[in-house]
Design an enzyme around this catalytic site. Sequence first.
Site, mmCIF file in Angstrom:
data_model
loop_
_atom_site.group_PDB
_atom_site.id
_atom_site.type_symbol
_atom_site.label_atom_id
_atom_site.label_comp_id
_atom_site.label_asym_id
_atom_site.label_seq_id
_atom_site.Cartn_x
_atom_site.Cartn_y
_atom_site.Cartn_z
ATOM 1 C CG HIS A 1 -3.237 -5.217 3.287
ATOM 2 N ND1 HIS A 1 -2.887 -4.422 2.233
ATOM 3 C CD2 HIS A 1 -3.634 -6.391 2.737
ATOM 4 C CE1 HIS A 1 -3.052 -5.084 1.100
ATOM 5 N NE2 HIS A 1 -3.517 -6.281 1.387
ATOM 6 C CG ASP B 1 -1.661 -1.330 1.346
ATOM 7 O OD1 ASP B 1 -2.453 -1.624 0.444
ATOM 8 O OD2 ASP B 1 -1.412 -2.079 2.303
HETATM 9 P P1 NAX Z 1 -1.835 -18.256 -4.061
HETATM 10 O O1 NAX Z 1 -3.180 -18.856 -3.831
HETATM 11 O O2 NAX Z 1 -1.266 -18.189 -5.422
HETATM 12 O O3 NAX Z 1 -0.770 -19.016 -3.144
HETATM 13 C C1 NAX Z 1 -0.995 -19.321 -1.810
HETATM 14 C C2 NAX Z 1 -0.239 -20.586 -1.497
HETATM 15 O O4 NAX Z 1 -0.344 -20.837 -0.098
HETATM 16 C C3 NAX Z 1 -0.797 -21.813 -2.216
HETATM 17 O O5 NAX Z 1 0.246 -22.453 -2.939
HETATM 18 C C4 NAX Z 1 -1.316 -22.691 -1.078
HETATM 19 O O6 NAX Z 1 -1.132 -24.081 -1.333
HETATM 20 C C5 NAX Z 1 -0.444 -22.218 0.078
HETATM 21 N N1 NAX Z 1 -0.991 -22.514 1.399
HETATM 22 C C6 NAX Z 1 -2.280 -22.513 1.804
HETATM 23 N N2 NAX Z 1 -2.366 -22.867 3.085
HETATM 24 C C7 NAX Z 1 -1.119 -23.086 3.522
HETATM 25 C C8 NAX Z 1 -0.570 -23.493 4.761
HETATM 26 N N3 NAX Z 1 -1.353 -23.777 5.812
HETATM 27 N N4 NAX Z 1 0.764 -23.627 4.857
HETATM 28 C C9 NAX Z 1 1.548 -23.373 3.804
HETATM 29 N N5 NAX Z 1 1.094 -23.001 2.595
HETATM 30 C C10 NAX Z 1 -0.227 -22.859 2.454
HETATM 31 O O7 NAX Z 1 -1.910 -16.807 -3.378
HETATM 32 P P2 NAX Z 1 -0.919 -15.552 -3.587
HETATM 33 O O8 NAX Z 1 -1.385 -14.755 -4.737
HETATM 34 O O9 NAX Z 1 0.491 -16.022 -3.556
HETATM 35 O O10 NAX Z 1 -1.271 -14.716 -2.275
HETATM 36 C C11 NAX Z 1 -0.959 -15.178 -0.986
HETATM 37 C C12 NAX Z 1 -1.612 -14.325 0.080
HETATM 38 O O11 NAX Z 1 -1.155 -12.984 0.026
HETATM 39 C C13 NAX Z 1 -3.136 -14.237 -0.033
HETATM 40 O O12 NAX Z 1 -3.698 -14.393 1.270
HETATM 41 C C14 NAX Z 1 -3.357 -12.833 -0.514
HETATM 42 O O13 NAX Z 1 -4.627 -12.332 -0.125
HETATM 43 C C15 NAX Z 1 -2.241 -12.106 0.184
HETATM 44 N N6 NAX Z 1 -1.870 -10.787 -0.333
HETATM 45 C C16 NAX Z 1 -1.507 -9.845 0.574
HETATM 46 C C17 NAX Z 1 -1.087 -8.585 0.207
HETATM 47 C C18 NAX Z 1 -0.676 -7.577 1.221
HETATM 48 O O14 NAX Z 1 -0.392 -6.443 0.811
HETATM 49 N N7 NAX Z 1 -0.610 -7.849 2.521
HETATM 50 C C19 NAX Z 1 -1.079 -8.184 -1.220
HETATM 51 C C20 NAX Z 1 -1.024 -9.344 -2.156
HETATM 52 C C21 NAX Z 1 -1.863 -10.532 -1.771
HETATM 53 O O15 NAX Z 1 -3.184 -10.311 -2.180
#
Ligand code: NAX
Length: 327
Positions: free
Chosen positions: A187, A159
């Site tokens: 966020h 952000d």
């Molecule tokens: P993806 O769905 O591409 O990847 C997430 C990965 O986490 C998957 O491979 C899944 O298998 C794995 N996973 C799920 N549960 C798990 C666990 N218990 N232990 C280990 N791995 C696990 O998501 P992606 O685009 O990489 O985003 C990841 C996270 O970042 C999401 O929650 C998203 O909302 C968040 N974000 C946060 C942002 C921020 O500014 N704070 C911005 C970007 C993003 O949206």
Amino acid sequence: TKQPVRVAVTGAAGQIGYSLLFRIASGDMLGKDQPVILQLLEITPALKALNGVVMELRDCAFPLLADIVTSDDPMVAFKDADYALLVGAMPRKAGMERGDLLGANGGIFKPQGEALNAVASRDVKVLVVGNPANTNALIAQQNAPDLDPKQFTAMVRLDHNRAISQLAEKTGKPVSSIKNLTIWGNHSSTQYPDLSQATVDGQPALDQVDRDWYEQQYISTVAKRGAAIIEARGLSSAASAASAAIDHMRDWALGTPEGEWVSMGIPSDGSYGIPEGLIYGFPVTCKDGQYEIVQGLPVSNFSRGKMDATAQELTEERDEVRKLGLV
Ligand code: NAX
């Protein structure tokens, strides 16, 4: 040469992971003289895909990448970790209420907090990226009683970077000319991108843009940028999120430039009237691996209202996870 440090990353086979791991391994996060051991956590069904990412990491022949560990067990992935980037989370699905989302993520961040407590380095620096990031950080923190609460942080740096880029575009000035803006709070759409102390080329930012644009357009453009990316790309921000995570950890570990601050989601100590304990975006400076809230900034009535509204949302999230017995 330095000893390698251990960097744990969860959700390592996901979109953000695919950008983040390569940046860490190339030295963008901890410096071009700091070898790293990557300790990657995924859920069992994603281990095969993770193995493909590991093959690519090896194929880069990064000189700083000393070793790679993969696991579906946080007790393995967090063992002796010096840094932990918690990216994997449960996304919000259609029809999900806030309570459902917080509950589902509690199932991830409670055991991860417990595992960090049990096996990570006593100095581990934790960054939560997975949403809802601030409250997920709170859950992990509250389940790691042997670590200092200050070791748990949440990412508002994307952000912050978006806010810089929007202001640069509006003023026609390079991003490097912009200093000292702040993302206060959560966020989420209630975040407050605050330009009251920001400067462009050393001059007050608010003298260079009109107040109406700032209040009516800028704030919501920054807060809704994530949705605009999804709309354009069909996928949520990934490379920019990874880049922000690199910035957050680098500044925390290696320090912020003299006279400048950045925004980090950190446990409130009550500064600026924000309820103690909430993981809230503050202006911070970093030195010698420690962050400190920038104190004494004036707060206008406009700012006060925005800062309190986003604090209120975080208080409600905290009440919800208390009810669920997660903290
Ligand atoms: P993806 O769905 O591409 O990847 C997430 C990965 O986490 C998957 O491979 C899944 O298998 C794995 N996973 C799920 N549960 C798990 C666990 N218990 N232990 C280990 N791995 C696990 O998501 P992606 O685009 O990489 O985003 C990841 C996270 O970042 C999401 O929650 C998203 O909302 C968040 N974000 C946060 C942002 C921020 O500014 N704070 C911005 C970007 C993003 O949206």
